[in-house]
Design a protein around this motif. Structure first.
Motif, PDB file in Angstrom:
ATOM      1  N   CYS B 265       0.837  -1.199   0.000  1.00 40.73           N
ATOM      2  CA  CYS B 265       0.000   0.000   0.000  1.00 40.73           C
ATOM      3  C   CYS B 265       0.875   1.253   0.000  1.00 40.73           C
ATOM      4  CB  CYS B 265      -0.909  -0.014   1.222  1.00 40.73           C
ATOM      5  SG  CYS B 265      -1.944   1.433   1.390  1.00 40.73           S
ATOM      6  N   CYS B 268       0.138   3.827   3.216  1.00 44.84           N
ATOM      7  CA  CYS B 268       0.686   3.584   4.553  1.00 44.84           C
ATOM      8  C   CYS B 268       2.030   2.866   4.487  1.00 44.84           C
ATOM      9  CB  CYS B 268      -0.300   2.756   5.363  1.00 44.84           C
ATOM     10  SG  CYS B 268      -0.604   1.138   4.635  1.00 44.84           S
ATOM     11  N   GLY B 272      -0.586  -0.543   7.165  1.00 42.74           N
ATOM     12  CA  GLY B 272      -2.018  -0.790   7.339  1.00 42.74           C
ATOM     13  C   GLY B 272      -2.780   0.513   7.504  1.00 42.74           C
ATOM     14  N   CYS B 273      -3.789   0.691   6.649  1.00 41.94           N
ATOM     15  CA  CYS B 273      -4.614   1.901   6.734  1.00 41.94           C
ATOM     16  C   CYS B 273      -5.987   1.569   6.157  1.00 41.94           C
ATOM     17  CB  CYS B 273      -3.961   3.058   5.975  1.00 41.94           C
ATOM     18  SG  CYS B 273      -3.936   2.830   4.183  1.00 41.94           S
ATOM     19  N   CYS B 276      -6.059   0.084   2.436  1.00 44.02           N
ATOM     20  CA  CYS B 276      -5.686  -1.321   2.237  1.00 44.02           C
ATOM     21  C   CYS B 276      -6.414  -2.221   3.229  1.00 44.02           C
ATOM     22  CB  CYS B 276      -4.180  -1.488   2.366  1.00 44.02           C
ATOM     23  SG  CYS B 276      -3.519  -0.873   3.923  1.00 44.02           S
TER      24      CYS B 276
HETATM   25 ZN   LIG Z   1      -2.530   1.117   3.540  1.00 41.50          ZN
END
Ligand SMILES: [Zn+2]
Lengths: 809, 344
Positions: B265, B268, B272-273, B276
């Motif tokens: 992604c 981020c 992780g955000c 995604c």
């Molecule tokens: Zn992300």
């Protein structure tokens, strides 16, 4: 599919990984994780409390003052507003310090003058979805039915500490449609063992066969059917642990009998069905294909009409279930049920799929049956259910399941060669490593030299060919561990074909004229499919291709011109105050020239639609709306760009276009398309101002496109220009005069072009003045005045005699 | 005469000094220096002078003439300069007014994405193959290992025209058709872009018509690692050198093994955000090794040949690249949208 990690832990050791790590690992090696739901609560301030005393709050009618034993000799005074709280109940207490879902912090408080040390909770307050909550507890606090102790932690008791993983299963991995199946997958990933549940059933002296008989009419649709009778059951709520398992899997608890069948379905992936034996109405199960038009009322209360390819479970007379899809209402387990007929069967996946689809029912059972179950586990699942029914419903399991058909399974064997496997994957994987991977999968195998022969277990029906084992080995070896390489094979010249290059040039040309490329829908309305058809399409006498089952009337027919969809785009823009829009599209039309039902011929056409201002520079006074000649210029430019010879424009007619402002385009005498203004009524219909369109057969244009060979030297001799103006009748087309001038002006006339047209004032009624610029040129020498004069005379004489033209001034 | 010449000089110089336009200056020149001008007139009386006086007066007359000429010339260039100054001033424009717009259109974003991918793969030795949008059931399904009644046909509910004809649901039939044309002889190295159709209700994430671009490479000894390397090149070309890829197992009836490719992604950087879905990865395309049944049906010997195939949606790629939130933007042809992406 939802899988509870608390449940999964019963079968495989995953204590060493976090749930997020587990989710990522499973995604990378086997099954995609859609989402991870973290625990709703895992708080030691949430305990079981025993209500020792409950009386009305001295200062509030609607509040109760409870003395609650919260364990370890501690009694808390709690003010509770629920109407169903009472002395002697075991309840869930959130002690001060607890944080409930929604970040609701519990504190010691004073309510109407009385101290309240915590809160007695409802299930909603604990984050349980309303749909799983029994009606009894929907409007009040939850009263624990199980045997519990005051002070016991409540989060594990209610499974609030569970992490739930939602999987997005691909159709080939039906083995993962159960917690045990998922446990095998996780075990293979982490090189662990699978701990299967211990199943033992205490069978009664009495035999099931004294109560029931089984007959299968169609062995293809129903290869195996087992019926088991369990007596003396008491229907009641399931214990919390069982309800928790169902809720964590997204299944609503109903009663202990139904819950047990659902539990085993989730645990083993084997759907079971419990009929009320008394209500079943006979001592014989007959499975057969339904009679055409036969009806059954299913559990959801719907009356359903059956066809002869639907498999049904009958009592010899009436149907009591649509096999593998849904049971019937008549034999549903009810509160007074005491004897249950437990069905454990294997149905043909295709039969169930068709039945499920046609009835519009996708049940937990049908989803599993239609994918193909592990037939060798049907009986084990039945035993597991019988065991639980005895334990949780106090039932008496009668001797031996009554069976018909067989649960035999022919194992697929798959052989492959280690070096071939390495080559196909493109990574070095030793024989030993391959063996270890197959061990982890718990597949049986034999090794002979470099050749490994695997016997796929029946739970893995997707393992049929060598390539399936490539996948198993590659994914467990780890796709991350495979190197990046590029193909080493013979180098081939890639690139675009001549036609593809030409098409790209057509795009570039059209964009350079100011048009924007559009992409519109091929499927349009029935009416639009028949509109704006160019005469070259109309002459094919085709009717638009129609979808058998369109989703809407907006997209029901295949287009024969892109113009209607382009006009829709213009209208869309104008409605949003974008008034000056020019769009073009290169796309197919679909002409079924070989008759109904044949594959249509797809022909690429180039179409454009333009509305609003074509030139717009207002502060310098330039504000020219698009007109016919703007589009004609684009078309002429395109044909010139592609070096297409033999093009003519003629007045033409098209129902949707302005009769006085439409031209057909001809190439070597054949019509290939049109240019024109929308008919005023069509403009109005689309809420458009003056709008012009063209639609041309691009295939014909590309075919006519000449490739340049050699070049024409630039002449060093001067060109001589001459202007000639004539007065002629208004209806004489300029192109005819041009053509005549060109012919008469030979051999030295190089080009002729209209530079002025005048009609109106100072001009005789019905006449116009038209002026031409003539360029004479000879590439080998300078032209003599007499030669020009001769050509001029010939032109003038011809136009005078043929067109009644009068030379001006 | 002397006095007369002197006074003419004074007079002329005065007039030159006060004159303001070129024509008047010219008149002065004619008046004093012309063939019938004042100085010539004066010199006509030279005959009456003595021999001694003549050269003196002659010289004086020449001097006077030179002085006046010089004064006129000087004034002339001054007036010219002034005239240019004036012209320049008069011709001064407001350069901040808007320019005349040059009429240029542009290409459609989806087509940009497709052409970009075509260019990448043609540079890697691929050819661009095309095929019909109204397909036979055979090429759309059966030749791709999806026999009638196959469960995976549920996954792609289609627009049928007759029992045997439908709007193609993917561009894979072009692969089958192209392989057939090769009559069992590799290599086949193609990229197949085009419009495809599925029974979906149009909304922000679904469109009953969309585009697809698929690739196929069939040869002797094609490896999974070749697929990985090729997809890596594609991902980096489309999304930037710093993007990582990962393959994970999936299922398509026409490939075995089947994989899906994710890219790390960008938002981020893998942490992780919301973009995604907290995984750090974004799904881009499906791929796999060509299923032996598909090879066999297309006339290739699966013992001799292997291959890889991959397929992706230009809409999805464009949406990810530019943060476009609604797939319908690709089909409404809103000029405010088109103008933002008029070139690659
Ligand atoms: Zn992300």
């Amino acid at each position: 599919m939802f899988v509870s990690t608390n449940w999964l832990k019963q079968y495989v050791d995953i204590d060493h990984v976090s749930v997020n790590q587990l989710a990522e690992d499973i995604t990378k090696t086997g099954v995609e994780v859609e989402q991870v739901f973290p625990p709703t609560m895992d708080d030691e301030h949430l305990v079981v409390g025993y209500v020792q005393q409950c009386e009305q709050h001295p200062n509030a009618d609607k509040l109760n003052l409870c003395q609650v034993d919260v364990g370890q000799g501690e009694t808390a005074q709690i003010v509770c507003g629920a109407t169903n709280v009472a002395q002697g109940q075991y309840v869930v207490v959130a002690k001060p310090g607890a944080v409930l879902p929604g970040d609701f912090k519990i504190k010691k408080a004073k309510l109407r003058g009385e101290t309240s040390e915590g809160m007695i909770c409802s299930l909603q307050e604990l984050g349980v979805d309303e749909k799983y909550i029994d009606d009894e507890f929907k409007d009040g606090i939850y009263v624990i039915q199980d045997e519990v102790e005051a002070g016991q932690l409540a989060a594990p008791l209610l499974n609030l500490n569970d992490s739930i993983i939602e999987f997005d299963l691909t159709p080939n991995r039906s083995d993962c449609l159960s917690v045990i199946g998922m446990a095998y997958e996780v075990a293979a990933m982490y090189n662990q063992d699978v701990k299967l549940p211990e199943v033992n059933v205490k069978e009664d002296q009495e035999q099931s066969s004294d109560y029931i008989d089984v007959e299968i009419e169609d062995e293809q649709a129903n290869p195996y059917y087992g019926a088991w009778v369990i007596k003396d059951l008491e229907v009641k709520s399931s214990p919390l642990w069982l309800q928790n398992r169902l809720i964590s899997s997204g299944v609503r608890p109903i009663n202990n009998i139904v819950d047990v069948t659902n539990y085993v379905l989730l645990e083993y992936g084997q759907p079971l069905h419990a009929f009320d034996y008394e209500r079943f109405g006979s001592q014989k199960v007959v499975t057969r294909l339904a009679k055409e038009g036969e009806t059954i009322k299913t559990l959801d209360g719907e009356e359903r009409t059956l066809s002869s390819h639907h498999l049904v479970i009958t009592n010899g007379e009436e149907s009591h279930a649509i096999a593998g899809v849904m049971g019937g209402e008549d034999s549903e387990v009810q509160e007074d049920t005491t004897t249950v007929l437990l069905e454990a069967a294997y149905f043909d996946p295709q039969t169930i799929r068709q039945s499920s689809k046609e009835h519009g029912i996708r049940s937990e059972a049908s989803v599993r049956f239609e994918k193909g179950l592990d037939i060798t586990r049907v009986k084990e699942a039945a035993s597991r259910a019988a065991q639980l029914l005895a334990e949780l419903g106090g039932g008496k399991v009668l001797g031996s399941i009554v069976e018909e058909g067989s649960t035999d399974w022919t194992h697929d064997q798959v052989s492959f060669n280690q070096s071939e496997m390495e080559q196909r994957i493109g990574a070095e994987i030793s024989l030993g490593e391959m063996k270890r991977i197959i061990d982890r999968l718990q597949f049986d195998y034999e090794v002979d030299g470099e050749t490994i022969t695997v016997t796929a277990p029946p739970r893995r029906q997707d393992i049929k060919i060598k390539e399936d084992m490539i996948e198993e080995i590659a994914r467990l070896y780890g796709y991350d561990n495979i190197p990046y390489t590029l193909p080493t094979g013979e180098m081939r010249q890639g690139g675009l074909t001549h036609r593809q290059k030409l098409l790209r040039q057509v795009h570039e040309y059209l964009q350079s004229t100011g048009l924007y490329e559009a992409v519109t829908y091929s499927l349009t309305t029935e009416r639009n499919a028949e509109r704006f058809m160019s005469p070259d399409v109309t002459s094919l006498s085709v009717t638009p291709v129609q979808l058998a089952m369109p989703m809407s009337d907006l997209h029901s027919h295949l287009r024969l011109s892109a113009i209607p969809e382009l006009l829709a785009s213009l209208q869309y823009n104008v409605a949003r105050n974008q008034y000056n829009v020019g769009l073009y599209e290169l796309g197919s039309v679909y002409a079924q020239i070989n008759g109904q039902g044949t594959q249509p011929e797809e022909r690429t056409r180039v179409s454009a639609a333009v509305t609003g201002l074509w030139e717009n520079h207002p502060w310098q006074g330039v504000k020219k709306p698009v007109d016919f000649f703007a589009l004609k210029g684009i078309v002429e430019g395109l044909l010139d760009y592609l070096a297409v010879d033999g093009v003519e424009f003629e007045r033409g007619q098209l129902e949707e276009l302005h009769p006085g402002r439409t031209a057909v385009v001809k190439l070597n005498g054949d019509i290939i398309g049109y240019i024109g203004q929308l008919h005023p009524t069509v403009q109005k219909e689309h809420d458009l101002q003056e709008t012009y369109v063209f639609d041309l057969n691009l295939e014909a244009i590309l075919e006519g496109s000449n490739t340049r060979e050699g070049y024409t030297p630039i002449t060093k001799y001067p060109a001589i220009a001459q202007d000639l103006a004539f007065v002629v009748a208004q209806d004489v087309p300029a192109a005819q005069l041009e053509q005549a001038i060109m012919t008469q002006g030979q051999p030295h006339l190089h080009s002729v072009r209209v530079f002025d047209v005048y009609e109106g004032e100072h001009m005789e009624e019905g006449k116009k003045s038209i002026a031409f610029n003539l360029i004479f040129q000879n590439n080998e020498r300078t032209l003599k005045d007499e030669e020009i004069e001769e050509a001029r005379e010939s032109i003038v004489n011809h136009l005078e005699s043929e067109y009644n033209a009068v030379l001006r001034g | 005469m002397k006095e007369r010449l002197q006074s003419l000089k004074e007079e002329a110089l005065d007039q030159v000094k006060t004159v303001t336009d070129q024509q008047a200056l010219q008149d002065i020149r004619v008046h004093y220096l012309g063939k019938k001008g004042q100085i010539t007139e004066v010199l006509k009386g030279m005959g009456k002078l003595s021999k001694e006086e003549r050269p003196i007066i002659g010289q004086l007359a020449n001097e006077v003439r030179d002085v006046i000429t010089e004064a006129i010339e000087g004034k002339k260039s001054k007036l010219e300069e002034e005239a240019i100054e004036k012209q320049l001033e008069e011709e001064t424009i407001d350069v901040t007014l808007p320019g005349k717009p040059t009429q240029v259109g542009g290409s459609h974003l989806l087509m940009n994405v497709i052409r970009d991918i075509e260019d990448l793969f043609t540079s890697m030795g691929y050819q661009v193959a095309e095929g019909p949008e109204v397909e036979t059931d055979y090429y759309n399904f059966e030749a791709l290992n999806l026999p009638k009644g196959h469960p995976a046909r549920d996954m792609q509910d289609s627009f049928y025209i007759t029992e045997e004809l439908l709007m193609r649901t993917h561009t894979s039939p072009v692969q089958a058709r192209t392989m057939n044309k090769h009559e069992g002889k590799g290599p086949v190295k193609i990229i197949c872009p085009g419009k495809v159709y599925r029974r979906d209700t149009d909304d922000a994430t679904h469109s009953h018509q969309f585009t697809q671009i698929e690739g196929l490479y069939v040869d002797e000894n094609v490896r999974m690692s070749d697929l990985k390397g090729t997809l890596n090149a594609l991902a980096k070309h489309l999304f930037g050198e710093e993007r990582e890829i990962r393959l994970r197992p999936s299922f398509f009836p026409f490939t075995e093994p089947s994989v899906e490719m994710d890219i790390s992604c960008k938002v981020c950087s893998g942490k992780g955000c919301s973009v995604c879905k907290k995984t750090g990865w974004i799904e881009i395309l499906g791929a796999g090794l060509v299923h032996p049944n598909v090879l066999e049906m297309a006339g290739f010997d699966p013992e001799k040949y292997s291959g890889f195939a991959f397929g992706m949606g230009p809409e999805r790629i464009a949406m990810l690249k530019y943060g476009i939130e609604d797939i319908r933007h690709f089909y409404t042809n809103d000029v405010r949208f088109l103008k933002q992406f008029h070139r690659v």
